[in-house]
Design an enzyme around this catalytic site. Sequence first.
Site: not given
Lengths: 436, 436
Positions: A150, A196, A198, A227-229, A331, A333, A415
């Site tokens: 990641y 992956k 981010k 993964d650009p969110n 997924h 965190n 957060r």
Amino acid sequence: VKIVDLRVTPIALADPPLRSSYGLHAPYALRTVVELVGEDGLVGVSEAHGGEQTLGDFARARETIVGHDVYDLARVWLAIARTFGVAAGPDAADRSHTYLLPGEGRLDVPLRVYAAIEVAALDLIGKMVGRPVCDLLGGRVRDEVPFSAYLFYKHSGGGGVGDDARPDVWGEALTPEAIVTQANAMIAAYGFGSVKLKGGVFAPDIEIETMRALREALGPEVPLRIDPNGAWSVETSLRVGAELAGALEYLEDPTPGLGGMAAVRRGLLASGIDVPLASNIAVTSFSDVPEAVRTDAVQVILSDHHYWGGPRAIIQLGRLCETFGLGLSMHSNSHLGVSLLAMTHLAAATPGLTYACDTHYPWQHAADEILQGGRVPIVNGAVRVPDRPGLGVELDRDALARGRERYERCGYCHRDDAVEMCRHVDPSWKRVVPAW
Amino acid sequence: VKIVDLRVTPIALADPPLRSSYGLHAPYALRTVVELVGEDGLVGVSEAHGGEQTLGDFARARETIVGHDVYDLARVWLAIARTFGVAAGPDAADRSHTYLLPGEGRLDVPLRVYAAIEVAALDLIGKMVGRPVCDLLGGRVRDEVPFSAYLFYKHSGGGGVGDDARPDVWGEALTPEAIVTQANAMIAAYGFGSVKLKGGVFAPDIEIETMRALREALGPEVPLRIDPNGAWSVETSLRVGAELAGALEYLEDPTPGLGGMAAVRRGLLASGIDVPLASNIAVTSFSDVPEAVRTDAVQVILSDHHYWGGPRAIIQLGRLCETFGLGLSMHSNSHLGVSLLAMTHLAAATPGLTYACDTHYPWQHAADEILQGGRVPIVNGAVRVPDRPGLGVELDRDALARGRERYERCGYCHRDDAVEMCRHVDPSWKRVVPAW
């Protein structure tokens, strides 16, 4: 066996300055360690999202959980759902929350509380009957669960402050070349077979260049994801999709919302590009699935037992995905070894989970782990499914106490990557979705 | 705990001359009792479809099952799927088989074999850990599982031949009035709160008349269902639906095939009639669900763990149904107490299973039961979920031996209601679908 206590310990762990479209990771990630104590003295463990709200949620749920039999999970769910004032269907509580960080939404609180209880209960039951958690879920289809490297654009620093400051193992990575270096180092350390990135941090052309540099450096056989969110418009997503066509295993959450994702899918297919779209933002609960299926907005669901409602819910989701021809991935965190092993047992028992799972685990430091024996090994990119009873973990009480001390003095209680971004990188920064 | 033996006992039980669109029930129903023997000597039990082919299927699967750990069910499934030469996805084996009697299709053999093993394994595990099967499935949401009265047009006779002949408790029922008598007697004996009529036997007008007589006799608060097993054309289904609008809880399999069901649904809605369509014929496996959802062909799925692939598959189906807003009910074949209790544990652990389940159990006689303690009580229309370990049953070895003797001398080796119909009612009878 009756549940006689629910012990909840907030902890903080050093977290490096990783970037995403949400902003910047704070120097500490927050987690909650949940212990379910049975009347026989056995204890089941799990790890959940962190911070004050989560603590309050568990405190509120405590009374409703204690006194139940540890097997009586269906009714524990109903009690938790009642406690939080939602109708007792598993989907009544959870509407999509596209713009929130996972774990910071309020709508899936009952599912998140229940999920932590289910994991701890399965750990306790496993210890009681002498079987690993995967066996309680129906048995394993694999002995090792592959995870993905990641990669993050990252500022220099290892996370933590003062005595908690960790060495910066990975270094700064704000260019395509530095990301390639990061990838090579992470693959060298853990043997990951999938990668992956981010994204959603820099202008799309830089991220395209980064992906091309990764493809060039790692060769054609390593599956790549970005993964650009949700940081891109439909048009930008189509452009990036076209530029990276053939280089991607899947394209994760390029744009926000099911409507946007469906438009990207239609546009890519119209250009003859059949790269699957994955999501953990447009699809965050069972209630999002029908529209996702109907509009073909998502081809791979990124599951997460922490907020979908526990391991059994994910196995059910797996069957649903198989039925509708959807892929299933996982997924993550920021987390420690308890969550990693919960994910591992669950993935081992989910036949349709055929993609390497996400994990932030390499970003955490051994000094923050709370398990006896230290960090869970990732070898050849995979975690071996433990044969020990339950999750196969024992808490290191001293390490847990240190984690709690860090929590108490770190000054973070929830957060907020955007605040962190303004504080450390760009005072005028604001999250805009889509940004490009 | 390793599985060291798989004992398979074919049995026959007296079955009264019940009618359906498949024809006529033979004097014996065939079942198979499966016993999984663990190395610790504990034995898990289940009950499956009967007959020679089923026996052969278990014989063929035996070698692949023995030697596995009893918890290792995911791999047992993969091994069974391999044995029967199907790809290892749960849906690869099972295409819809609209025109076959449940249990007589060959395409779902691996799912049926596996389902029986899963139930027996759960029974064994439950005995091992001292917990009822529903707890192993996630815990119960209800302590009692409601079943529905299952009315049949019936010729005189109690089933069985010679020494096995059972008294004709219910009498002949070939008219609306006689069906009302049957309903009243069955409700008096078991306290059922819902009523289903097996239709597709007489001309639709007679069956409409029967339903109206039931509505009249039982009052408006008793939910009524009719199931002609696909005996009606779309046009006839629309006409019956219109005639019975408001009197039906759901309309089950009025016409064959998903296309036909979808046409009936559209037609009914166009007339403002929103009676749900239920099915265990157009939807018999997960692979049928996407089209059923897409075309709104079915609003209630009649699940059956015996051929969908076991209790866990049904719980997964339950989540899928909740997700897509479908109802879930439960189908039954002629069965004894082992199946009844497997259905009960499963239904107790399936939150979305909100309809009273089907059961043929009242049609069977105490003399054919194979359980210690005799027949499972149905009180106020419901079966109490046992708290005893496993399914909560112990086989009566003498009764089982008698069942096997009946099987060996009865002369039936598979179910063929059409042949039986020709033999006893109408030599020229042929199943035609749709018949009206």
